[in-house]
Design a protein around this motif. Structure first.
Motif, PDB file in Angstrom:
ATOM      1  N   PRO A   2       3.642   9.040  -5.874  1.00  0.00           N
ATOM      2  CA  PRO A   2       2.503   8.711  -5.014  1.00  0.00           C
ATOM      3  C   PRO A   2       1.164   9.094  -5.630  1.00  0.00           C
ATOM      4  N   ALA A   3       1.142  10.143  -6.452  1.00  0.00           N
ATOM      5  CA  ALA A   3      -0.112  10.568  -7.069  1.00  0.00           C
ATOM      6  C   ALA A   3      -0.673   9.491  -7.987  1.00  0.00           C
ATOM      7  N   THR A   4       0.179   8.896  -8.802  1.00  0.00           N
ATOM      8  CA  THR A   4      -0.300   7.856  -9.708  1.00  0.00           C
ATOM      9  C   THR A   4      -0.756   6.622  -8.935  1.00  0.00           C
ATOM     10  N   GLU A   5      -0.059   6.311  -7.851  1.00  0.00           N
ATOM     11  CA  GLU A   5      -0.478   5.187  -7.003  1.00  0.00           C
ATOM     12  C   GLU A   5      -1.834   5.471  -6.369  1.00  0.00           C
ATOM     13  N   MET A   6      -2.033   6.701  -5.922  1.00  0.00           N
ATOM     14  CA  MET A   6      -3.308   7.075  -5.315  1.00  0.00           C
ATOM     15  C   MET A   6      -4.450   7.006  -6.322  1.00  0.00           C
ATOM     16  N   ALA A   7      -4.229   7.529  -7.518  1.00  0.00           N
ATOM     17  CA  ALA A   7      -5.280   7.521  -8.532  1.00  0.00           C
ATOM     18  C   ALA A   7      -5.693   6.099  -8.881  1.00  0.00           C
ATOM     19  N   ALA A   8      -4.709   5.214  -8.996  1.00  0.00           N
ATOM     20  CA  ALA A   8      -5.022   3.821  -9.299  1.00  0.00           C
ATOM     21  C   ALA A   8      -5.839   3.187  -8.192  1.00  0.00           C
ATOM     22  N   ALA A   9      -5.512   3.500  -6.942  1.00  0.00           N
ATOM     23  CA  ALA A   9      -6.234   2.930  -5.810  1.00  0.00           C
ATOM     24  C   ALA A   9      -7.670   3.452  -5.750  1.00  0.00           C
ATOM     25  N   VAL A  10      -7.859   4.743  -5.985  1.00  0.00           N
ATOM     26  CA  VAL A  10      -9.204   5.314  -5.968  1.00  0.00           C
ATOM     27  C   VAL A  10     -10.054   4.708  -7.083  1.00  0.00           C
ATOM     28  N   LEU A  11      -9.485   4.592  -8.271  1.00  0.00           N
ATOM     29  CA  LEU A  11     -10.213   4.022  -9.395  1.00  0.00           C
ATOM     30  C   LEU A  11     -10.573   2.567  -9.136  1.00  0.00           C
ATOM     31  N   ALA A  12      -9.621   1.789  -8.614  1.00  0.00           N
ATOM     32  CA  ALA A  12      -9.879   0.374  -8.346  1.00  0.00           C
ATOM     33  C   ALA A  12     -10.992   0.202  -7.320  1.00  0.00           C
ATOM     34  N   ARG A  13     -10.962   0.988  -6.272  1.00  0.00           N
ATOM     35  CA  ARG A  13     -12.009   0.842  -5.253  1.00  0.00           C
ATOM     36  C   ARG A  13     -13.360   1.305  -5.791  1.00  0.00           C
ATOM     37  N   ALA A  14     -13.366   2.356  -6.597  1.00  0.00           N
ATOM     38  CA  ALA A  14     -14.626   2.824  -7.173  1.00  0.00           C
ATOM     39  C   ALA A  14     -15.265   1.752  -8.049  1.00  0.00           C
ATOM     40  N   ARG A  15     -14.440   0.966  -8.708  1.00  0.00           N
ATOM     41  CA  ARG A  15     -14.951  -0.072  -9.599  1.00  0.00           C
ATOM     42  C   ARG A  15     -15.446  -1.306  -8.855  1.00  0.00           C
TER      43      ARG A  15
ATOM     44  N   SER B 116       2.663   6.152   7.759  1.00  0.00           N
ATOM     45  CA  SER B 116       2.352   4.780   8.158  1.00  0.00           C
ATOM     46  C   SER B 116       1.369   4.111   7.210  1.00  0.00           C
ATOM     47  N   LEU B 117       0.684   4.890   6.378  1.00  0.00           N
ATOM     48  CA  LEU B 117      -0.262   4.357   5.402  1.00  0.00           C
ATOM     49  C   LEU B 117       0.352   4.399   4.012  1.00  0.00           C
ATOM     50  N   ALA B 118       0.109   3.369   3.215  1.00  0.00           N
ATOM     51  CA  ALA B 118       0.522   3.398   1.812  1.00  0.00           C
ATOM     52  C   ALA B 118      -0.246   4.505   1.090  1.00  0.00           C
ATOM     53  N   PRO B 119       0.339   5.093   0.035  1.00  0.00           N
ATOM     54  CA  PRO B 119      -0.329   6.204  -0.646  1.00  0.00           C
ATOM     55  C   PRO B 119      -1.756   5.903  -1.069  1.00  0.00           C
ATOM     56  N   GLY B 120      -1.990   4.728  -1.609  1.00  0.00           N
ATOM     57  CA  GLY B 120      -3.346   4.398  -2.046  1.00  0.00           C
ATOM     58  C   GLY B 120      -4.332   4.399  -0.904  1.00  0.00           C
ATOM     59  N   GLY B 121      -3.913   3.906   0.250  1.00  0.00           N
ATOM     60  CA  GLY B 121      -4.780   3.889   1.429  1.00  0.00           C
ATOM     61  C   GLY B 121      -5.090   5.273   1.937  1.00  0.00           C
ATOM     62  N   ARG B 122      -4.128   6.186   1.824  1.00  0.00           N
ATOM     63  CA  ARG B 122      -4.371   7.574   2.241  1.00  0.00           C
ATOM     64  C   ARG B 122      -5.480   8.196   1.390  1.00  0.00           C
ATOM     65  N   ALA B 123      -5.381   8.009   0.092  1.00  0.00           N
ATOM     66  CA  ALA B 123      -6.331   8.627  -0.830  1.00  0.00           C
ATOM     67  C   ALA B 123      -7.737   8.075  -0.654  1.00  0.00           C
ATOM     68  N   THR B 124      -7.847   6.760  -0.589  1.00  0.00           N
ATOM     69  CA  THR B 124      -9.188   6.169  -0.458  1.00  0.00           C
ATOM     70  C   THR B 124      -9.804   6.499   0.892  1.00  0.00           C
ATOM     71  N   ALA B 125      -8.996   6.536   1.948  1.00  0.00           N
ATOM     72  CA  ALA B 125      -9.529   6.869   3.274  1.00  0.00           C
ATOM     73  C   ALA B 125     -10.031   8.302   3.318  1.00  0.00           C
TER      74      ALA B 125
ATOM     75  N   VAL C  77     -10.394  19.931   0.985  1.00  0.00           N
ATOM     76  CA  VAL C  77      -9.104  19.569   0.394  1.00  0.00           C
ATOM     77  C   VAL C  77      -8.169  19.061   1.478  1.00  0.00           C
ATOM     78  N   SER C  78      -7.320  18.107   1.121  1.00  0.00           N
ATOM     79  CA  SER C  78      -6.354  17.567   2.071  1.00  0.00           C
ATOM     80  C   SER C  78      -5.123  18.449   2.143  1.00  0.00           C
ATOM     81  N   ASP C  79      -4.394  18.344   3.231  1.00  0.00           N
ATOM     82  CA  ASP C  79      -3.007  18.793   3.231  1.00  0.00           C
ATOM     83  C   ASP C  79      -2.242  17.775   2.384  1.00  0.00           C
ATOM     84  N   ASP C  80      -0.982  18.016   2.113  1.00  0.00           N
ATOM     85  CA  ASP C  80      -0.214  17.148   1.221  1.00  0.00           C
ATOM     86  C   ASP C  80      -0.199  15.707   1.735  1.00  0.00           C
ATOM     87  N   LEU C  81      -0.732  14.797   0.937  1.00  0.00           N
ATOM     88  CA  LEU C  81      -0.746  13.382   1.304  1.00  0.00           C
ATOM     89  C   LEU C  81       0.385  12.606   0.643  1.00  0.00           C
ATOM     90  N   GLY C  82       1.380  13.308   0.127  1.00  0.00           N
ATOM     91  CA  GLY C  82       2.506  12.657  -0.521  1.00  0.00           C
ATOM     92  C   GLY C  82       3.485  12.080   0.464  1.00  0.00           C
TER      93      GLY C  82
END
Length: 340
Positions: free
Chosen positions: A298-311, A273-282, A261-266
């Protein structure tokens, strides 16, 4: 589960108030977030917290989470880091004071604290802290020592007393999280408020890792990875983005089989220095499983980024599925899903 629901299982959404906000409810319904985190201090006691956690549990529907229940987490270490208080909650001493209690007594005390959490509808503690602060370094170690969050100043004391807390919480059905791997006891800056925090001392065979090894051996199902950089292990990446620290060291050398589990990535300064989506995917690409994020935006931005990269990336999609399975396996252990 749909792909969106599997992605949702990778998130612990921060709940900020004493009741669910419309935005938080909508986020669970839209982004299928599968776990929650009671972010701020609450002084209303067990019944007040239970009202909130019951409202969260109701959202574990077929359409939201495929009927899978929530881990609902809180910081309940003791001392200056006890987020839940009031009627029904014990005032927990700091970890430094807990480290002076006989371990059999501490385990019994931790079981009591765990039963209080269970009565409040909380089933995951973001602790114990397994960081070792060197003797005499409390004042300069901002994240741990200055707040008396360590059980002691040597790995033996931290190991034995951290293990007692893990065992006591387990008796009450509470999952625990070892943190902050591979240790924040030697840093100066606090990663919550400072960027560029570096530990130049800790090595991959460091004696201070023994506390984490003990926590793993006694069954803690979660390990939280820190936001610092460990220049003697991986000088190029923060721990949460380091396959060397997560994969080679934690999974390989220490043999951890549970949820990373991560520490808070919010809004944390260490990752600003990283956009929220980049934090989650990395984090997921580096071998992480479960992302803690303290607020909706930031959570919704992260979820969208993870889903987009998975696709668009089959390798990443497989990592998402592996991480979701890790989370679901632990949830099964704690009675949060049934398989027909």
């Amino acid at each position: 589960m749909t792909e969106e629901q599997r992605v949702g299982q990778l998130f612990v959404l921060g709940i900020e108030g004493d009741s669910l906000s419309p935005a938080e409810t909508s986020a669970v319904e839209t982004d299928h977030f599968g776990s929650a985190y009671l972010v701020n201090s609450r002084t209303g006691g067990v019944e007040s917290v239970r009202t909130l956690t019951s409202a969260i549990d109701v959202l574990a529907t077929d359409s939201n989470t495929h009927g899978v229940g929530f881990f609902i987490a809180a910081d309940q270490e003791g001392g200056q880091v006890q987020r839940l208080s009031g009627p029904g909650f014990t005032t927990i001493p700091s970890a430094l004071l807990q480290g002076q209690i006989p371990t059999t007594t501490l385990q019994a005390e931790a079981a009591t604290w765990g039963r209080e959490l269970s009565a409040a509808g909380v089933n995951l503690v973001l602790g114990p802290v397994m960081d070792v602060v060197p003797p005499g370094a409390d004042a300069i170690n901002e994240p741990i020592g200055a707040l008396q969050r360590e059980y002691g100043h040597d790995p033996t004391t931290v190991s034995s007393h951290g293990a007692a807390v893990i065992k006591g919480m387990a008796q009450a059905g509470i999952a625990t999280t070892l943190k902050h791997f591979p240790g924040l006891g030697r840093v100066v800056g606090n990663t919550d408020t400072t960027s560029g925090v570096v530990d130049s001392t800790t090595t991959s065979d460091d004696p201070y890792l023994a506390a984490f090894q003990t926590g793993i051996q006694v069954g803690a199902p979660f390990v939280m990875v820190s936001l610092a950089t460990y220049s003697a292990i991986d000088p190029d990446r923060q721990a949460i983005f380091s396959p060397t620290i997560i994969g080679t060291l934690l999974r390989g050398q220490l043999g951890f089989k549970g949820v990373v589990v991560s520490d808070d990535l919010g809004a944390t300064a260490a990752v600003s220095s990283l956009a929220p989506g980049g934090r989650a995917t990395a984090f997921i690409a580096s071998g992480g499983d479960l992302i803690v994020v303290g607020s909706v935006s930031p959570a919704t931005e992260m979820a969208a980024a993870v889903l987009a990269r998975a696709r668009s990336d089959t390798v990443f999609a497989a990592q998402v599925d592996t991480a979701a399975l890790q989370v679901l396996e632990v949830k099964a252990t704690y009675g949060l899903l049934s398989c027909g």
